[in-house]
Motif scaffolding. Structure first.
Motif, short mmCIF file in Angstrom:
data_model
loop_
_atom_site.label_atom_id
_atom_site.label_comp_id
_atom_site.label_asym_id
_atom_site.label_seq_id
_atom_site.Cartn_x
_atom_site.Cartn_y
_atom_site.Cartn_z
N ARG A 245 39.22 -26.60 -28.29
CA ARG A 245 39.83 -25.59 -27.89
C ARG A 245 41.10 -26.15 -27.10
O ARG A 245 42.29 -25.43 -27.31
N ILE B 32 43.85 -27.33 -29.51
CA ILE B 32 44.78 -26.10 -30.07
C ILE B 32 45.57 -25.31 -29.34
O ILE B 32 46.37 -24.79 -29.73
N SER B 33 45.16 -25.32 -27.97
CA SER B 33 45.83 -24.65 -27.04
C SER B 33 47.02 -25.55 -26.22
O SER B 33 47.69 -25.04 -25.27
N ASP C 78 51.26 -28.49 -30.88
CA ASP C 78 52.56 -27.97 -31.89
C ASP C 78 53.12 -29.00 -32.31
O ASP C 78 53.99 -29.09 -33.51
N ARG D 224 47.41 -25.11 -39.67
CA ARG D 224 47.17 -24.56 -38.05
C ARG D 224 46.63 -23.35 -38.11
O ARG D 224 45.52 -23.27 -37.46
N ARG D 225 46.71 -22.31 -39.48
CA ARG D 225 45.71 -21.14 -39.47
C ARG D 225 44.24 -21.80 -39.80
O ARG D 225 43.26 -21.18 -39.20
N LEU E 232 42.94 -24.37 -38.72
CA LEU E 232 42.20 -24.96 -37.35
C LEU E 232 41.88 -23.76 -36.58
O LEU E 232 40.68 -23.74 -35.74
N PHE E 233 42.61 -22.63 -36.39
CA PHE E 233 42.49 -21.84 -35.60
C PHE E 233 41.18 -20.80 -36.04
O PHE E 233 40.35 -20.43 -35.49
N LYS E 234 41.08 -20.81 -37.45
CA LYS E 234 39.71 -20.13 -38.10
C LYS E 234 38.65 -21.17 -37.78
O LYS E 234 37.62 -20.52 -37.47
N GLN E 235 38.82 -22.44 -37.86
CA GLN E 235 37.72 -23.17 -37.51
C GLN E 235 37.28 -23.08 -35.99
O GLN E 235 35.86 -22.89 -35.76
N ALA E 236 38.15 -22.73 -35.07
CA ALA E 236 37.87 -22.57 -33.68
C ALA E 236 37.24 -21.28 -33.54
O ALA E 236 36.16 -21.25 -32.92
N THR E 237 37.44 -20.10 -34.21
CA THR E 237 36.83 -18.94 -34.28
C THR E 237 35.34 -19.01 -34.95
O THR E 237 34.34 -18.60 -34.40
#
Length: 127
Positions: A82, A85-86, A91, A100-101, A103-108
């Motif tokens: 987390r 990615i933040s 970036d 990128r999408r 990785l965000f899905k993986q975090a979710t």
């Protein structure tokens, strides 16, 4: 240097240093007379002081202990993920939109999995 990850399941029993020495198990001179554990890895026995052992290994004898271990380890991994990615490096390093999408899905999904583990731990503790 390269990064390495190691997780190993071991067998161990509580044993003080004096007892380990009587059983011909090597003990560091600084650990003489301390409490600790006799540890078996790949048919080799060695001795670790209680503080060293308990900082490296967690009991997973029961389903609850196993769940708590999973939760603890995944929580650490999730926090690092987390933060990445933040952070600013994300970036710069990840420029592909699809990646990128993902990785965000993986975090979710990891967050949801942690919630499931937390709930399962709660159920086990209520028994």
């Amino acid at each position: 240097m390269k990064h390495y990850i190691g997780i190993r399941a071991v067998l161990a029993t509580s044993m003080n240093a004096d007892e380990a020495l009587k059983n011909n198990i090597k003990v560091d001179e600084s650990d003489i007379h301390k409490d600790g554990y006799c540890v078996k890895i790949d048919n080799n026995l060695f001795w670790l002081s209680k503080s060293k052992f308990e900082s490296k290994y967690k009991s997973c004898e029961t389903p609850l202990e196993s769940l708590e271990f999973q939760f603890s380890e995944l929580s650490k991994m999730y926090e690092k993920f987390r933060d990445f990615i933040s952070g600013d490096k994300f970036d710069k390093k990840i420029t592909n939109v699809v990646e990128r999408r993902l990785l965000f899905k993986q975090a979710t999904l990891l967050s949801e999995y942690l919630e499931i583990l937390k709930y399962r731990i709660k159920i086990r503790k209520e028994k």
